[in-house]
Design an enzyme around this catalytic site. Structure first.
Site, short mmCIF file in Angstrom:
data_model
loop_
_atom_site.label_atom_id
_atom_site.label_comp_id
_atom_site.label_asym_id
_atom_site.label_seq_id
_atom_site.Cartn_x
_atom_site.Cartn_y
_atom_site.Cartn_z
N CYS A 101 40.71 42.21 7.26
CA CYS A 101 40.06 40.99 7.76
C CYS A 101 40.87 39.77 7.33
O CYS A 101 41.18 39.60 6.15
CB CYS A 101 38.64 40.89 7.19
SG CYS A 101 37.81 39.37 7.65
N CYS A 109 35.73 34.14 3.12
CA CYS A 109 34.42 34.73 3.43
C CYS A 109 33.90 35.57 2.26
O CYS A 109 34.65 36.35 1.67
CB CYS A 109 34.55 35.60 4.68
SG CYS A 109 33.05 36.50 5.09
N CYS A 112 32.48 40.48 2.11
CA CYS A 112 33.02 41.75 1.60
C CYS A 112 33.55 41.54 0.18
O CYS A 112 33.96 40.44 -0.19
CB CYS A 112 34.17 42.25 2.48
SG CYS A 112 33.64 42.82 4.12
N CYS A 191 34.26 39.76 12.98
CA CYS A 191 33.87 40.30 11.68
C CYS A 191 34.20 41.78 11.77
O CYS A 191 33.45 42.53 12.38
CB CYS A 191 32.39 40.06 11.42
SG CYS A 191 31.79 40.96 9.97
N GLN A 290 18.20 50.62 8.69
CA GLN A 290 19.47 50.77 7.99
C GLN A 290 20.61 50.21 8.84
O GLN A 290 20.63 50.40 10.05
CB GLN A 290 19.73 52.26 7.72
CG GLN A 290 18.85 52.84 6.63
CD GLN A 290 19.26 52.38 5.24
OE1 GLN A 290 20.36 51.88 5.03
NE2 GLN A 290 18.34 52.52 4.30
N TYR A 319 6.89 52.37 1.32
CA TYR A 319 7.84 51.41 1.87
C TYR A 319 8.44 52.03 3.14
O TYR A 319 9.64 52.21 3.26
CB TYR A 319 8.95 51.06 0.87
CG TYR A 319 8.47 50.71 -0.52
CD1 TYR A 319 8.12 49.40 -0.84
CD2 TYR A 319 8.34 51.69 -1.51
CE1 TYR A 319 7.69 49.07 -2.13
CE2 TYR A 319 7.91 51.36 -2.79
CZ TYR A 319 7.58 50.06 -3.09
OH TYR A 319 7.16 49.74 -4.37
N GLU A 343 3.36 50.59 4.36
CA GLU A 343 4.39 49.57 4.63
C GLU A 343 3.75 48.19 4.65
O GLU A 343 2.65 48.01 5.17
CB GLU A 343 5.06 49.89 5.99
CG GLU A 343 5.80 48.75 6.65
CD GLU A 343 6.97 48.17 5.83
OE1 GLU A 343 7.66 48.95 5.13
OE2 GLU A 343 7.14 46.94 5.87
N ASP A 389 11.26 54.23 -0.72
CA ASP A 389 12.48 53.53 -0.33
C ASP A 389 12.22 52.04 -0.50
O ASP A 389 12.09 51.29 0.46
CB ASP A 389 12.78 53.88 1.14
CG ASP A 389 14.09 53.28 1.64
OD1 ASP A 389 14.83 52.70 0.83
OD2 ASP A 389 14.35 53.40 2.85
N CYS A 416 18.86 51.20 -2.75
CA CYS A 416 20.08 50.45 -2.40
C CYS A 416 20.65 49.72 -3.61
O CYS A 416 21.68 49.08 -3.50
CB CYS A 416 19.79 49.47 -1.27
SG CYS A 416 18.56 48.24 -1.69
C1 LIG Z 1 14.47 49.42 2.23
S1 LIG Z 1 13.22 49.19 3.43
C2 LIG Z 1 12.83 50.89 3.83
C3 LIG Z 1 12.24 51.14 5.20
C4 LIG Z 1 12.23 52.57 5.69
N1 LIG Z 1 12.00 53.54 4.65
C5 LIG Z 1 13.49 52.92 6.45
O1 LIG Z 1 14.29 53.72 5.96
O2 LIG Z 1 13.72 52.37 7.53
C6 LIG Z 1 11.91 48.65 2.43
C7 LIG Z 1 10.63 48.39 3.18
O3 LIG Z 1 9.61 48.08 2.24
C8 LIG Z 1 8.78 47.04 2.74
N2 LIG Z 1 8.20 46.42 1.54
C9 LIG Z 1 8.78 45.59 0.65
N3 LIG Z 1 7.94 45.34 -0.38
C10 LIG Z 1 6.80 46.02 -0.14
C11 LIG Z 1 5.59 46.18 -0.83
N4 LIG Z 1 5.39 45.57 -2.01
N5 LIG Z 1 4.64 46.97 -0.30
C12 LIG Z 1 4.84 47.59 0.89
N6 LIG Z 1 5.99 47.49 1.59
C13 LIG Z 1 6.96 46.71 1.09
C14 LIG Z 1 9.71 46.19 3.57
O4 LIG Z 1 8.98 45.49 4.55
C15 LIG Z 1 10.66 47.23 4.17
O5 LIG Z 1 10.19 47.70 5.42
#
Ligand SMILES: C[S@@+](CC[C@H](N)C(=O)[O-])C[C@H]1O[C@@H](n2cnc3c(N)ncnc32)[C@H](O)[C@@H]1O
Length: 458
Positions: A101, A109, A112, A191, A290, A319, A343, A389, A416
């Site tokens: 880049c 930038c 990265c 990008c 993702q 989540y 969620e 997650d 992550c």
């Molecule tokens: C990393 S993403 C994972 C989404 C899903 N597992 C996927 O792989 O597509 C985290 C998710 O948690 C939700 N989130 C964040 N804080 C939260 C909470 N305290 N309670 C419920 N959901 C939450 C966000 O809206 C988001 O959709």
């Protein structure tokens, strides 16, 4: 599928923002000072650690073992640490490469961290960071290899993978990315880590009016990408005509459609044993999905391998976003089993409801995970499996304790941030769950980010 939308709205969304920790000004400003440094090991955050007259210096654009001339970018004379950029390499590591880049480098930038590093070495650096975080925060010695996530039509390894990119807009209305730890926007005409669908959306090179940021999301269903525009507060955005994209403007009332769709279509094929199964998802607005095209499949298969779900089992997806793991688990536990997904974003739950309507034994709760886990109806149920997650900050002690109290047979944790995962690993261990497998994936090449999937058993 039943969908009681009766949980209170959740507190927060997954932020992947940068740290606000800055060395306190403790004397004359040291910015601009040039230092000759022997660069030490990689640290979490995309920089290496060096020392100068006893002080720690976090150096970007360097590799461990190199000798560099570094310019201080943050810090004052009395501060405990400084930040610096390697502006000249005095002795280079063999894994140093020319960035693909043109705007990667000191002062340019900030998107990265590792454009100057050969992709295989980037993965080795990330593996070292994961190992170090587990040793420091969980007291565990883990050996992990960061697995490559190839992209079919990339220009080169580590390029053209990002299907969702958030751009900032400068005072002249040009889209770009911010310089590292700065508000300054570096306008871009390309990008190279974003897919051609993202860069071909027409936002790069266009002129916007009254726009703070915009996010381009290109789904895997082949439709035109969606551009979601965030106006400057209290203004009306001026959006130029983008013929190769759908456009929506975020307002306090919700997404306002300008042209095309206000959602993105995703398709995921997952292999289970000898069979492959395709799933379709709808992701509204700039909702979570993702960003690497290989991620849904790699993570989905890793979660299934970690949980080894059996027909008739009862699973919890925390989540759950738009229901990626919910769908895969629903297939695996079959008509005798159940999946309960929790969620926080109402919109994501609505999207999941549309995508999962064919699964009668899936239940979707909209609300905060912390509160759902305290719900009598949930705690009274049998829970065999949990996938979680969470956002970058991790699940935290309260959520971990509540999961352990459900006594699931296995837990799959998708993370992550390896630091948050390591902290939660320590909490899980205190509650009788031991780490029984750890995989890591290079789902953010050229950046310091790494995605992990951990398996815990009682
Ligand atoms: C990393 S993403 C994972 C989404 C899903 N597992 C996927 O792989 O597509 C985290 C998710 O948690 C939700 N989130 C964040 N804080 C939260 C909470 N305290 N309670 C419920 N959901 C939450 C966000 O809206 C988001 O959709």
């Amino acid at each position: 599928m039943s969908t009681p939308a009766r949980r209170p709205a959740p507190a927060r969304r997954g932020g992947r923002g940068r740290s606000s920790r800055r060395p306190a000004p403790a004397g004359p400003d040291a910015r601009g000072t040039e230092l000759e440094l022997e660069v030490g090991p990689i640290a979490h955050g995309g920089h290496c650690v060096a020392r100068h007259e006893g002080r720690v210096v976090f150096v970007r654009h360097a590799l461990p073992g190199e000798r560099v001339l570094a310019r201080v970018t943050e810090g004052a004379e009395g501060a405990s640490f400084w930040r610096a950029d390697a502006v000249r390499v005095l002795s280079a590591d063999p894994d140093r490469v020319d960035p693909a880049c043109p705007v990667a480098g000191p002062g340019l930038c900030g998107g990265c961290d590792f454009q100057h590093v050969a992709p295989a070495r980037q993965r080795a650096l990330k593996a070292a960071v994961v190992t170090e975080q587990f040793r420091r925060l969980a007291g565990l010695d883990v050996a992990v290899e960061v697995e490559e996530a190839p992209v079919a039509d990339a220009d080169g390894e580590g390029l053209r993978w990002r299907t969702r990119t958030q751009f900032a807009v400068d005072a002249e209305g040009r889209a770009g990315l911010r310089a590292h730890r700065s508000h300054q926007v570096v306008p871009l005409t390309d990008c190279p880590i974003s897919t051609r669908a993202v860069t071909g959306s027409g936002v790069l090179g266009a002129r916007f009016g009254n726009v703070a940021t915009l996010e381009v999301a290109a789904g895997s269903d082949g439709a035109a990408p969606l551009v979601v525009v965030d106006p400057l507060p209290g203004t009306h955005a001026h959006v130029p005509k983008l013929s190769d994209a759908s456009v929506a403007v975020r307002t306090p009332e919700g997404l306002h459609r300008v042209s095309g769709r206000t959602w993105v279509g995703e398709r995921v094929t997952v292999r289970v044993g000898d069979t492959e199964r395709e799933h379709a998802f709808r992701v509204g607005g700039a909702g979570f999905w993702q960003v690497h095209p290989a991620a849904p499949r790699l993570l989905g298969e890793a979660v299934l391998a970690a949980l080894e779900p059996r027909a008739g089992e009862h699973a919890l997806d925390l989540y759950s976003g738009v229901g990626l793991f919910t769908a895969l688990l629903a297939d695996a536990v079959g008509t005798e089993g159940t999946v309960l997904a929790v969620e926080g974003e109402e919109r994501a739950v609505r999207d999941a409801r549309r995508s999962l309507h064919e699964h009668p034994r899936v239940e979707l709760w909209a609300g905060a995970v912390e509160e759902a886990l305290g719900d009598d109806e949930l705690t009274a149920r049998r829970t065999d499996l949990v996938v979680l997650d969470p956002p970058r900050s991790g699940a935290g002690r309260v959520v971990v304790e509540a999961i352990a109290a459900l006594a699931p047979r296995a837990v799959a944790y998708v993370a992550c941030d390896p630091a948050a995962l390591a902290r939660d690993t320590a909490s899980l261990a205190e509650h009788g769950y031991r780490l029984d497998g750890l995989r890591a994936f290079d789902l953010f090449p050229m950046t310091h980010h790494v995605e992990c999937v951990a398996r815990f058993v009682r």
